[in-house]
Write a protein that holds these residues in place. Structure first.
Motif, PDB file in Angstrom:
ATOM      1  N   ALA A 214      -8.697  22.336  -8.040  1.00 40.90           N
ATOM      2  CA  ALA A 214      -8.065  22.010  -6.835  1.00 40.90           C
ATOM      3  C   ALA A 214      -6.933  20.711  -7.186  1.00 40.90           C
ATOM      4  N   ALA A 215      -5.816  21.046  -6.938  1.00 38.15           N
ATOM      5  CA  ALA A 215      -4.722  19.811  -7.295  1.00 38.15           C
ATOM      6  C   ALA A 215      -4.677  19.160  -6.042  1.00 38.15           C
ATOM      7  N   VAL A 216      -4.675  17.790  -6.116  1.00 37.57           N
ATOM      8  CA  VAL A 216      -4.530  16.842  -4.991  1.00 37.57           C
ATOM      9  C   VAL A 216      -3.009  16.259  -4.918  1.00 37.57           C
ATOM     10  N   ARG A 217      -2.441  16.307  -4.050  1.00 38.60           N
ATOM     11  CA  ARG A 217      -0.935  15.650  -3.829  1.00 38.60           C
ATOM     12  C   ARG A 217      -1.018  15.005  -2.433  1.00 38.60           C
ATOM     13  N   VAL A 218      -0.335  13.878  -2.263  1.00 36.46           N
ATOM     14  CA  VAL A 218      -0.619  13.438  -0.960  1.00 36.46           C
ATOM     15  C   VAL A 218       0.845  12.840  -0.790  1.00 36.46           C
ATOM     16  N   LEU A 219       1.284  12.571   0.576  1.00 35.33           N
ATOM     17  CA  LEU A 219       2.906  11.809   0.553  1.00 35.33           C
ATOM     18  C   LEU A 219       2.183  10.538   1.568  1.00 35.33           C
ATOM     19  N   ILE A 220       2.767   9.685   1.053  1.00 32.84           N
ATOM     20  CA  ILE A 220       2.237   8.225   1.784  1.00 32.84           C
ATOM     21  C   ILE A 220       3.352   7.737   2.393  1.00 32.84           C
ATOM     22  N   GLN A 221       4.009   7.529   3.743  1.00 32.03           N
ATOM     23  CA  GLN A 221       4.812   7.150   4.226  1.00 32.03           C
ATOM     24  C   GLN A 221       4.766   5.589   4.602  1.00 32.03           C
ATOM     25  N   ILE A 222       5.646   4.738   4.166  1.00 32.48           N
ATOM     26  CA  ILE A 222       5.508   3.139   4.221  1.00 32.48           C
ATOM     27  C   ILE A 222       6.640   2.692   5.227  1.00 32.48           C
ATOM     28  N   GLY A 223       6.484   1.480   5.562  1.00 31.51           N
ATOM     29  CA  GLY A 223       7.763   0.817   6.196  1.00 31.51           C
ATOM     30  C   GLY A 223       8.623  -0.027   4.927  1.00 31.51           C
ATOM     31  N   GLY A 224       9.512  -0.676   5.444  1.00 34.88           N
ATOM     32  CA  GLY A 224      10.339  -1.339   4.376  1.00 34.88           C
ATOM     33  C   GLY A 224       9.421  -2.422   3.827  1.00 34.88           C
ATOM     34  N   GLY A 225       8.278  -3.141   4.009  1.00 29.56           N
ATOM     35  CA  GLY A 225       7.833  -4.163   3.425  1.00 29.56           C
ATOM     36  C   GLY A 225       7.127  -3.754   2.034  1.00 29.56           C
ATOM     37  N   PRO A 226       5.905  -3.108   1.942  1.00 30.25           N
ATOM     38  CA  PRO A 226       5.376  -2.884   0.848  1.00 30.25           C
ATOM     39  C   PRO A 226       6.067  -2.165  -0.344  1.00 30.25           C
ATOM     40  N   ALA A 227       5.975  -2.754  -1.561  1.00 31.18           N
ATOM     41  CA  ALA A 227       6.372  -2.182  -2.748  1.00 31.18           C
ATOM     42  C   ALA A 227       5.829  -0.716  -2.943  1.00 31.18           C
ATOM     43  N   VAL A 298       5.620   8.474  -2.436  1.00 32.38           N
ATOM     44  CA  VAL A 298       5.796   7.356  -1.500  1.00 32.38           C
ATOM     45  C   VAL A 298       6.940   7.697  -0.670  1.00 32.38           C
ATOM     46  N   GLU A 299       7.175   7.500   0.321  1.00 30.55           N
ATOM     47  CA  GLU A 299       8.209   7.725   1.179  1.00 30.55           C
ATOM     48  C   GLU A 299       8.516   6.429   2.018  1.00 30.55           C
ATOM     49  N   VAL A 300       9.724   5.849   1.947  1.00 31.93           N
ATOM     50  CA  VAL A 300       9.899   4.631   2.895  1.00 31.93           C
ATOM     51  C   VAL A 300      10.910   5.174   4.310  1.00 31.93           C
ATOM     52  N   ILE A 301       9.931   4.851   5.365  1.00 35.05           N
ATOM     53  CA  ILE A 301      10.748   5.200   6.472  1.00 35.05           C
ATOM     54  C   ILE A 301      10.998   4.428   7.298  1.00 35.05           C
ATOM     55  N   ASP A 302      11.892   4.520   8.357  1.00 35.08           N
ATOM     56  CA  ASP A 302      12.554   3.408   9.263  1.00 35.08           C
ATOM     57  C   ASP A 302      11.226   2.807  10.227  1.00 35.08           C
ATOM     58  N   ASP A 303      11.197   1.555  10.402  1.00 33.16           N
ATOM     59  CA  ASP A 303      10.171   1.249  11.297  1.00 33.16           C
ATOM     60  C   ASP A 303      10.229   1.621  12.533  1.00 33.16           C
TER      61      ASP A 303
END
Length: 303
Positions: A214-227, A298-303
């Motif tokens: 099993a290959a694991v792939r996740v997409l994490i959406q974050i706000g503008g703060g975290p690196a 990792v994807e940066v999204i608008d708050d």
């Protein structure tokens, strides 16, 4: 499939002999003791002044009491550490080795060339299993204990009774895809000899667990703060730890577990989306999940 389970030591209530050490409480208790002792002494010596300076940090006796309280704090913490060393749930290192000796279960050497021994966590599990091996009737836990300890490359084992007197003992290798070598499978069989270990009537078959890749792939959406790179690194590490926890025969890899692991490893996460696997990967008692890769986007999204 329900596999043999042991008592989860992490779920035990903290032992009463491990006390909470509070420096401020110790200091306050010592100040109260000095105050009461002085007041009692003044009963016979009313000419002595009252002691009303214990609230001043610059008072010499307060400085002395702070030093004494600090040393008492260290001593009580040391007593706690000594008590933990005697408990299976908390013991580590050579203290854990001493507990293993009580059950004639030494720590296994898993890499003779580099002299690497099994981890505390793995060793703790085998010590906990050891009493199962005391039985002469061949209970499930006994099969697991002897099979696991039969070869240095093995990290897990399971015993299945598919019919009548047949017992299938499935073993898992620590490294690679988890497929045990023929040498390890034979060692497990020999360790379960009817002359010394199992009932004569048990028809035992040993085999390697089969990997379900099993290959694991996740997409994490974050706000503008975290690196983003920090989030990626921390989440990847947490996901790898979850992978190791689930690398057991018959143990499922859960998508909500992947989400929880990713969230626990990084702060500032808005959403975690598991892109792969598409659903829980649930092996049977003859197989295990082999995570071939972990990818974190990792994807940066608008708050």
């Amino acid at each position: 499939m329900t596999r043999f389970t042991k008592l989860d030591l992490s779920q035990l209530a903290p032992p009463a002999l491990i006390e909470t050490v509070d420096y401020e409480a110790i200091l306050a208790d010592q100040k109260a003791w000095v105050q009461s002792t002085w007041d009692a002494y003044r009963v016979g010596r009313p000419d002595l002044p009252t002691l009303d300076t214990l609230m001043l940090e610059t008072e010499p006796i307060v400085i002395i009491l702070e030093a004494v309280a600090y040393r008492e704090t260290l001593l009580r913490a040391l007593v706690n550490d000594k008590a933990r060393a005697l408990l299976l749930a908390y013991s580590v290192g050579t203290d854990l080795d001493q507990l293993g000796a009580l059950f004639d279960t030494p720590r296994r050497l898993i890499d003779p060339v580099n002299k690497i021994y099994q981890s505390d966590a793995e060793y703790r599990e085998e010590i906990q299993l050891a009493p199962e091996a005391f039985s002469v009737a061949g209970p499930e836990g006994s099969y697991v204990y002897f099979a696991r300890r039969s070869h240095p490359s093995l990290s897990d084992a399971i015993a299945i009774n598919p019919r009548s007197n047949r017992v299938d003992v499935v073993v898992l290798a620590r490294d690679g895809s988890g497929v045990a070598t023929s040498e390890a499978v034979t060692a497990a069989y020999n360790a379960l000899s009817p002359k010394t270990t199992r009932p004569l009537t048990d028809d035992v078959h040993t085999m390697s667990s089969k990997p379900i890749d099993a290959a694991v792939r996740v997409l994490i959406q974050i706000g503008g703060g975290p690196a983003p790179e920090t989030v990626r690194a921390n989440a990847t590490k947490a996901l790898d730890n979850y992978r190791l926890l689930r690398r057991r025969i018959g143990m499922a890899l859960r998508t909500d577990g992947l989400i929880g692991a990713a969230r626990s490893g990084a702060t500032g996460i808005e959403k975690v989306i598991v892109e792969s696997p598409a659903a829980d990967v649930i092996p049977d008692g003859y197989s295990h999940v082999n995570v071939t890769s972990i990818t974190v986007d990792v994807e940066v999204i608008d708050d």
